[in-house]
Design a protein around this motif. Structure first.
Motif, PDB file in Angstrom:
ATOM      1  N   ILE A  54       0.846  -1.196   0.000  1.00  0.00           N
ATOM      2  CA  ILE A  54       0.000   0.000   0.000  1.00  0.00           C
ATOM      3  C   ILE A  54       0.881   1.244   0.000  1.00  0.00           C
ATOM      4  CG2 ILE A  54      -1.700   1.340   1.332  1.00  0.00           C
ATOM      5  CD1 ILE A  54      -2.898  -1.248   0.410  1.00  0.00           C
ATOM      6  N   ILE A  55       0.564   2.202  -0.855  1.00  0.00           N
ATOM      7  CA  ILE A  55       1.189   3.517  -0.817  1.00  0.00           C
ATOM      8  C   ILE A  55       0.104   4.474  -0.341  1.00  0.00           C
ATOM      9  CG2 ILE A  55       2.378   5.307  -2.130  1.00  0.00           C
ATOM     10  CD1 ILE A  55       3.228   2.930  -4.024  1.00  0.00           C
ATOM     11  N   GLN A  56       0.326   5.042   0.831  1.00  0.00           N
ATOM     12  CA  GLN A  56      -0.715   5.858   1.459  1.00  0.00           C
ATOM     13  C   GLN A  56      -0.992   7.146   0.697  1.00  0.00           C
ATOM     14  OE1 GLN A  56      -0.513   6.670   5.614  1.00  0.00           O
ATOM     15  NE2 GLN A  56       0.055   4.577   6.155  1.00  0.00           N
ATOM     16  N   THR A  57      -2.257   7.513   0.672  1.00  0.00           N
ATOM     17  CA  THR A  57      -2.700   8.774   0.089  1.00  0.00           C
ATOM     18  C   THR A  57      -3.410   9.556   1.190  1.00  0.00           C
ATOM     19  OG1 THR A  57      -4.730   7.706  -0.663  1.00  0.00           O
ATOM     20  CG2 THR A  57      -2.956   7.894  -2.264  1.00  0.00           C
ATOM     21  N   PRO A  58      -2.727  10.517   1.820  1.00  0.00           N
ATOM     22  CA  PRO A  58      -3.327  11.254   2.929  1.00  0.00           C
ATOM     23  C   PRO A  58      -4.304  12.349   2.505  1.00  0.00           C
ATOM     24  CG  PRO A  58      -1.112  12.034   2.549  1.00  0.00           C
ATOM     25  CD  PRO A  58      -1.332  10.877   1.611  1.00  0.00           C
ATOM     26  N   LEU A  59      -4.578  12.460   1.213  1.00  0.00           N
ATOM     27  CA  LEU A  59      -5.436  13.529   0.693  1.00  0.00           C
ATOM     28  C   LEU A  59      -6.874  13.375   1.183  1.00  0.00           C
ATOM     29  CD1 LEU A  59      -5.697  15.986  -1.217  1.00  0.00           C
ATOM     30  CD2 LEU A  59      -6.225  14.372  -3.035  1.00  0.00           C
ATOM     31  N   VAL A  60      -7.409  14.460   1.739  1.00  0.00           N
ATOM     32  CA  VAL A  60      -8.811  14.509   2.155  1.00  0.00           C
ATOM     33  C   VAL A  60      -9.417  15.762   1.539  1.00  0.00           C
ATOM     34  CG1 VAL A  60     -10.403  14.698   4.099  1.00  0.00           C
ATOM     35  CG2 VAL A  60      -8.322  13.321   4.328  1.00  0.00           C
ATOM     36  N   THR A  61     -10.525  15.583   0.816  1.00  0.00           N
ATOM     37  CA  THR A  61     -11.232  16.693   0.186  1.00  0.00           C
ATOM     38  C   THR A  61     -12.701  16.614   0.573  1.00  0.00           C
ATOM     39  OG1 THR A  61      -9.710  16.643  -1.680  1.00  0.00           O
ATOM     40  CG2 THR A  61     -11.777  17.789  -2.020  1.00  0.00           C
ATOM     41  N   ASP A  62     -13.260  17.720   1.044  1.00  0.00           N
ATOM     42  CA  ASP A  62     -14.659  17.755   1.481  1.00  0.00           C
ATOM     43  C   ASP A  62     -14.953  16.630   2.472  1.00  0.00           C
ATOM     44  OD1 ASP A  62     -15.251  19.995  -0.051  1.00  0.00           O
ATOM     45  OD2 ASP A  62     -15.799  18.787  -1.794  1.00  0.00           O
ATOM     46  N   ASN A  63     -14.034  16.404   3.410  1.00  0.00           N
ATOM     47  CA  ASN A  63     -14.147  15.361   4.434  1.00  0.00           C
ATOM     48  C   ASN A  63     -14.207  13.949   3.867  1.00  0.00           C
ATOM     49  OD1 ASN A  63     -14.043  17.089   6.668  1.00  0.00           O
ATOM     50  ND2 ASN A  63     -16.205  17.603   6.393  1.00  0.00           N
ATOM     51  N   LEU A  64     -13.749  13.764   2.636  1.00  0.00           N
ATOM     52  CA  LEU A  64     -13.689  12.450   2.015  1.00  0.00           C
ATOM     53  C   LEU A  64     -12.231  12.080   1.782  1.00  0.00           C
ATOM     54  CD1 LEU A  64     -16.494  12.913  -0.648  1.00  0.00           C
ATOM     55  CD2 LEU A  64     -16.652  11.637   1.492  1.00  0.00           C
ATOM     56  N   GLY A  82       5.052   4.650 -10.117  1.00  0.00           N
ATOM     57  CA  GLY A  82       5.231   6.078  -9.976  1.00  0.00           C
ATOM     58  C   GLY A  82       4.953   6.736 -11.321  1.00  0.00           C
ATOM     59  N   PRO A  83       5.115   8.031 -11.433  1.00  0.00           N
ATOM     60  CA  PRO A  83       5.482   8.970 -10.377  1.00  0.00           C
ATOM     61  C   PRO A  83       4.330   9.197  -9.401  1.00  0.00           C
ATOM     62  CG  PRO A  83       4.983  10.167 -12.396  1.00  0.00           C
ATOM     63  CD  PRO A  83       4.870   8.697 -12.722  1.00  0.00           C
ATOM     64  N   PHE A  84       4.634   9.882  -8.309  1.00  0.00           N
ATOM     65  CA  PHE A  84       3.674  10.103  -7.238  1.00  0.00           C
ATOM     66  C   PHE A  84       3.393  11.595  -7.087  1.00  0.00           C
ATOM     67  CE2 PHE A  84       6.138   6.293  -6.305  1.00  0.00           C
ATOM     68  CZ  PHE A  84       5.124   5.364  -6.222  1.00  0.00           C
ATOM     69  N   SER A  85       2.177  11.999  -7.422  1.00  0.00           N
ATOM     70  CA  SER A  85       1.771  13.396  -7.311  1.00  0.00           C
ATOM     71  C   SER A  85       1.988  13.888  -5.880  1.00  0.00           C
ATOM     72  CB  SER A  85       0.295  13.524  -7.676  1.00  0.00           C
ATOM     73  OG  SER A  85      -0.239  14.726  -7.204  1.00  0.00           O
ATOM     74  N   THR A  86       2.564  15.064  -5.755  1.00  0.00           N
ATOM     75  CA  THR A  86       2.812  15.616  -4.415  1.00  0.00           C
ATOM     76  C   THR A  86       1.504  15.909  -3.682  1.00  0.00           C
ATOM     77  OG1 THR A  86       2.991  17.852  -5.323  1.00  0.00           O
ATOM     78  CG2 THR A  86       5.039  16.616  -5.057  1.00  0.00           C
ATOM     79  N   GLN A  87       0.487  16.347  -4.407  1.00  0.00           N
ATOM     80  CA  GLN A  87      -0.801  16.665  -3.776  1.00  0.00           C
ATOM     81  C   GLN A  87      -1.503  15.419  -3.253  1.00  0.00           C
ATOM     82  OE1 GLN A  87      -2.681  18.654  -7.056  1.00  0.00           O
ATOM     83  NE2 GLN A  87      -2.174  20.672  -6.244  1.00  0.00           N
ATOM     84  N   THR A  88      -1.310  14.305  -3.919  1.00  0.00           N
ATOM     85  CA  THR A  88      -2.013  13.083  -3.568  1.00  0.00           C
ATOM     86  C   THR A  88      -1.263  12.239  -2.542  1.00  0.00           C
ATOM     87  OG1 THR A  88      -2.968  13.014  -5.778  1.00  0.00           O
ATOM     88  CG2 THR A  88      -3.025  10.970  -4.518  1.00  0.00           C
ATOM     89  N   PHE A  89       0.058  12.134  -2.681  1.00  0.00           N
ATOM     90  CA  PHE A  89       0.807  11.160  -1.892  1.00  0.00           C
ATOM     91  C   PHE A  89       1.676  11.733  -0.779  1.00  0.00           C
ATOM     92  CE2 PHE A  89      -0.141   9.018  -5.868  1.00  0.00           C
ATOM     93  CZ  PHE A  89      -0.624   7.805  -5.407  1.00  0.00           C
ATOM     94  N   ASN A  90       1.998  13.032  -0.803  1.00  0.00           N
ATOM     95  CA  ASN A  90       2.910  13.568   0.206  1.00  0.00           C
ATOM     96  C   ASN A  90       2.277  13.655   1.582  1.00  0.00           C
ATOM     97  OD1 ASN A  90       4.783  13.864  -1.797  1.00  0.00           O
ATOM     98  ND2 ASN A  90       5.239  16.006  -1.343  1.00  0.00           N
ATOM     99  N   GLN A  91       3.032  13.181   2.571  1.00  0.00           N
ATOM    100  CA  GLN A  91       2.694  13.404   3.970  1.00  0.00           C
ATOM    101  C   GLN A  91       3.075  14.852   4.298  1.00  0.00           C
ATOM    102  OE1 GLN A  91       1.140  10.994   5.795  1.00  0.00           O
ATOM    103  NE2 GLN A  91       1.205   9.675   3.996  1.00  0.00           N
TER     104      GLN A  91
END
Length: 112
Positions: A54-64, A82-91
């Motif tokens: 699993i590659i975590q995606t910490p992105l939350v939008t509109d509480n989702l 990859g590559p891994f979008s910074t908006q989607t995958f960065n902690q």
């Protein structure tokens, strides 16, 4: 306990030697520092059956929360992910988190 860091190798025009491969750590999981959106993860499943990570995606939008990226690799195969979008995958520290359920993995990370 902190995650086990996977070293990042910068790809340069003049070329590089392949870095040493890193064994998976299913106890502490892994992190990859400083994602710039141009990281690629080389993953090898050393087991005799298909395995997933699993590659975590910490992105939350509109509480989702966006679902994490699940990657299944057939037995003995090596894949590039990859590559891994910074908006989607960065902690918050700009790292990427990779979670394992077993230690039957080997890794290398490359940055363009």
């Amino acid at each position: 306990m902190p995650r086990t860091a996977i070293p990042v190798t910068q790809i340069v025009r003049a070329g590089i030697a392949k870095p040493i491969i890193m064994a998976g750590d299913a106890t502490n999981d892994h992190s990859i520092a400083s994602n710039n959106g141009r990281l690629f993860l080389e993953i090898k499943n050393t087991d005799a059956t298909i395995r997933g990570l699993i590659i975590q995606t910490p992105l939350v939008t509109d509480n989702l929360a966006l679902a994490d990226l699940s990657v299944g690799v057939p037995a003995g195969e090596t894949w590039m992910v990859g590559p891994f979008s910074t908006q989607t995958f960065n902690q918050t520290d700009e790292s990427i988190w990779v979670d394992l359920t077993e230690a039957t993995w080997e890794f290398r990370v490359f940055k363009l």
